[in-house]
Motif scaffolding. Structure first.
Motif, short mmCIF file in Angstrom:
data_model
loop_
_atom_site.label_atom_id
_atom_site.label_comp_id
_atom_site.label_asym_id
_atom_site.label_seq_id
_atom_site.Cartn_x
_atom_site.Cartn_y
_atom_site.Cartn_z
N SER A 187 37.04 41.59 34.54
CA SER A 187 38.32 41.04 35.02
C SER A 187 38.13 39.61 35.50
CB SER A 187 38.90 41.91 36.15
OG SER A 187 38.10 41.86 37.31
N THR A 188 37.00 39.36 36.16
CA THR A 188 36.72 38.00 36.66
C THR A 188 36.56 37.03 35.50
OG1 THR A 188 35.59 38.96 38.57
CG2 THR A 188 35.16 36.63 38.11
N ARG A 189 35.79 37.44 34.49
CA ARG A 189 35.54 36.55 33.35
C ARG A 189 36.81 36.26 32.55
NH1 ARG A 189 32.04 39.36 30.94
NH2 ARG A 189 32.99 39.89 28.95
N LEU A 190 37.67 37.29 32.43
CA LEU A 190 38.89 37.13 31.63
C LEU A 190 40.04 36.51 32.43
CD1 LEU A 190 38.93 40.52 29.67
CD2 LEU A 190 38.07 38.30 28.89
N GLY A 191 39.85 36.38 33.74
CA GLY A 191 40.90 35.80 34.57
C GLY A 191 42.08 36.72 34.77
N LEU A 192 41.83 38.03 34.71
CA LEU A 192 42.88 39.03 34.93
C LEU A 192 42.74 39.59 36.35
CD1 LEU A 192 42.63 40.91 31.51
CD2 LEU A 192 44.46 39.35 32.21
N LYS A 193 43.85 39.75 37.04
CA LYS A 193 43.80 40.25 38.42
C LYS A 193 43.28 41.69 38.44
CE LYS A 193 47.18 37.40 40.84
NZ LYS A 193 47.64 36.48 39.79
N GLY A 194 42.32 41.96 39.33
CA GLY A 194 41.67 43.26 39.35
C GLY A 194 42.28 44.23 40.35
N LEU A 245 38.98 45.20 26.86
CA LEU A 245 39.95 44.19 27.28
C LEU A 245 39.66 42.81 26.71
CD1 LEU A 245 40.22 45.17 31.07
CD2 LEU A 245 41.69 45.92 29.19
N GLU A 246 38.49 42.62 26.10
CA GLU A 246 38.07 41.29 25.63
C GLU A 246 39.13 40.61 24.76
OE1 GLU A 246 35.52 39.61 26.54
OE2 GLU A 246 34.12 41.06 27.41
N GLY A 247 39.87 41.40 23.99
CA GLY A 247 40.87 40.79 23.10
C GLY A 247 42.26 40.69 23.71
N PHE A 248 42.40 41.01 25.00
CA PHE A 248 43.70 40.97 25.70
C PHE A 248 44.76 41.82 24.99
CE2 PHE A 248 41.54 37.07 26.97
CZ PHE A 248 41.69 37.09 28.34
N ASP A 249 44.32 42.91 24.36
CA ASP A 249 45.25 43.79 23.63
C ASP A 249 45.92 44.72 24.64
OD1 ASP A 249 46.53 45.72 22.05
OD2 ASP A 249 45.03 45.55 20.47
N SER A 250 47.24 44.66 24.74
CA SER A 250 47.97 45.43 25.76
C SER A 250 47.97 46.93 25.49
CB SER A 250 49.41 44.92 25.88
OG SER A 250 50.09 45.08 24.65
#
Length: 417
Positions: A199-206, A270-275
């Motif tokens: 989550s940190t690397r992808l910039g997504l709130k954890g 989550l690497e591909g930001f696929d919802s």
């Protein structure tokens, strides 16, 4: 009425004298009338011959959403039950997250009426609070009398501890079951994925695991105070496992489930930001996934659910942070589970659901009502859009390798293959 003979079926039912034997099963008027080798049949019976046919007691899914009423564009009850039957499930527990929310006896009767004459039996869960808003208890006793098997607000945790306490006390008058999804909304905040390196690397709130664990600890304290029965759905952290194990050791009447996707997938997806991989609780890391599998095997986790949640493309195919949580899971459940668990464990966790909800189990014996799941235990295949029978296509399992395939069911005097 369908009279059939299942030919050369491997029986998987530890409670049956025929466990692990390859035999014919003769069914007439919905009852098993004979089990043996080379059973004779006549024009009144249809012979069912399938490669590597296996048979177990009927599977039940403790958490499915169908949308109807209100969200029929996502799924209808009629089609949802057909999907469940083709996926090997003879019973499903329907979540109340429709529009309107299933929070009164007329809504319970509505969904039961819609589910009539289907091979898969539908058992409705009534909302615990009015509108699933968490403020006031719904008409629990009336819903129980109308056919509700338990009470819970789907994927919504009761933030008010007193409401949770009163619910646990109130349902004891009629031996009710409270389903308590556990998540502290303040600690979750605006989190959308598992809090960790990815989550940190992808910039997504954890979402910290603490959000789930704190609520489980609180609810178990309340259960110890009130007595009664509680089911905690879709647990997803190592500490959650430990807390529930301790509560069971104390003698508390608590059961729990885990979602198929938590046992098979991790936040690496989550690497591909696929919802399609946006679910609640979120996909965790590999260490947690392995711990959840061990908790299934050692019995701390009582059952496995697909947590089937069809969503329309307008709410799912969006930027990751805007997309709704949820994946469909009925069609992929069995094949996905066998990639991480032994066959007998999978069957046990898909059939033990019934005892949690007080539903009769039908052992594979002569004279028993035929409530059977039919499957091929050994086929290897890849899950694609062609395998999706649901109206919605939001599956987190697309492209995943599967082991074993559900063929259908025999239930309610009906064969679905």
């Amino acid at each position: 009425m369908t009279n059939i003979v299942l030919k050369n079926a491997t029986i998987i039912d530890p409670k049956s004298a025929f466990h692990k034997q390859i035999l014919d099963i003769k069914i007439q008027d919905g009852k098993i009338i004979e089990i043996g080798n080379n059973l004779a049949s006549d024009a009144n019976f249809i012979e069912i011959v399938e490669d590597n046919l296996h048979v177990s007691q009927g599977w039940m899914d403790s958490s499915v959403s169908f949308g109807e009423p209100g969200f029929e564009d996502r799924e209808t009850i009629a089609n949802g039950l057909k999907v469940a039957a083709k996926s090997g499930f003879t019973a499903v527990a329907l979540q109340p997250n429709s529009f309107p929310v299933i929070d009164n006896q007329s809504q319970i009767r509505f969904v039961l009426d819609k589910a009539k004459n289907q091979a898969t039996t539908l058992y409705p869960i009534g909302a615990l609070t009015n509108g699933s808003e968490g403020n006031d208890l719904a008409e629990l006793f009336d819903m129980k009398n109308a056919g509700a098997i338990a009470f819970g607000d789907y994927n919504k945790a009761i933030q008010n501890a007193n409401i949770q306490k009163i619910a646990l006390q109130y349902v004891q008058d009629f031996n009710g079951l409270v389903i308590s999804f556990c998540q502290d909304n303040n600690i979750k905040g605006k989190g959308i994925v598992h809090e960790g390196p990815i989550s940190t690397r992808l910039g997504l709130k954890g979402i910290p695991t603490l959000a789930e664990e704190l609520h489980i600890a609180r609810n178990l304290f309340l259960l110890e105070y009130t007595g009664g029965k509680m089911h905690i759905p879709t647990i997803s952290t190592i500490k959650s496992i430990e807390l529930i194990k301790e509560a069971k050791a104390k003698g508390l009447q608590v059961t729990c489930s885990v979602a198929v996707h938590q046992l098979v997938l991790t936040d690496d997806q989550l690497e591909g930001f696929d919802s399609r991989y946006k679910v609640n609780p979120p996909l965790r890391d590999e260490v947690t996934r392995k711990a959840l599998i061990n908790a299934v095997i050692d019995g701390t986790i009582d059952c496995i659910t697909s947590d089937h949640n069809p969503l329309d493309i307008e709410h799912k195919k969006l930027e990751f942070d805007l997309a709704k949580d949820g994946t469909i899971g009925l069609e992929s459940a069995f094949g996905a589970l066998q990639t991480v668990l032994p066959l007998e464990v999978v069957i046990e966790k898909l059939t033990s659901v019934k005892s949690i909800f007080g539903i009769e189990e039908n052992t594979i014996e002569v004279g028993s009502t035929a409530n059977l799941s039919l499957f091929n235990a050994n086929s290897n295949w890849t899950f694609t859009k062609e395998n999706i029978l649901s109206k919605s296509k939001n599956s987190a399992f697309l492209g995943q390798t599967m082991k074993g395939k559900a063929l259908g069911i025999y239930n309610n005097n009906t064969l679905i293959l």
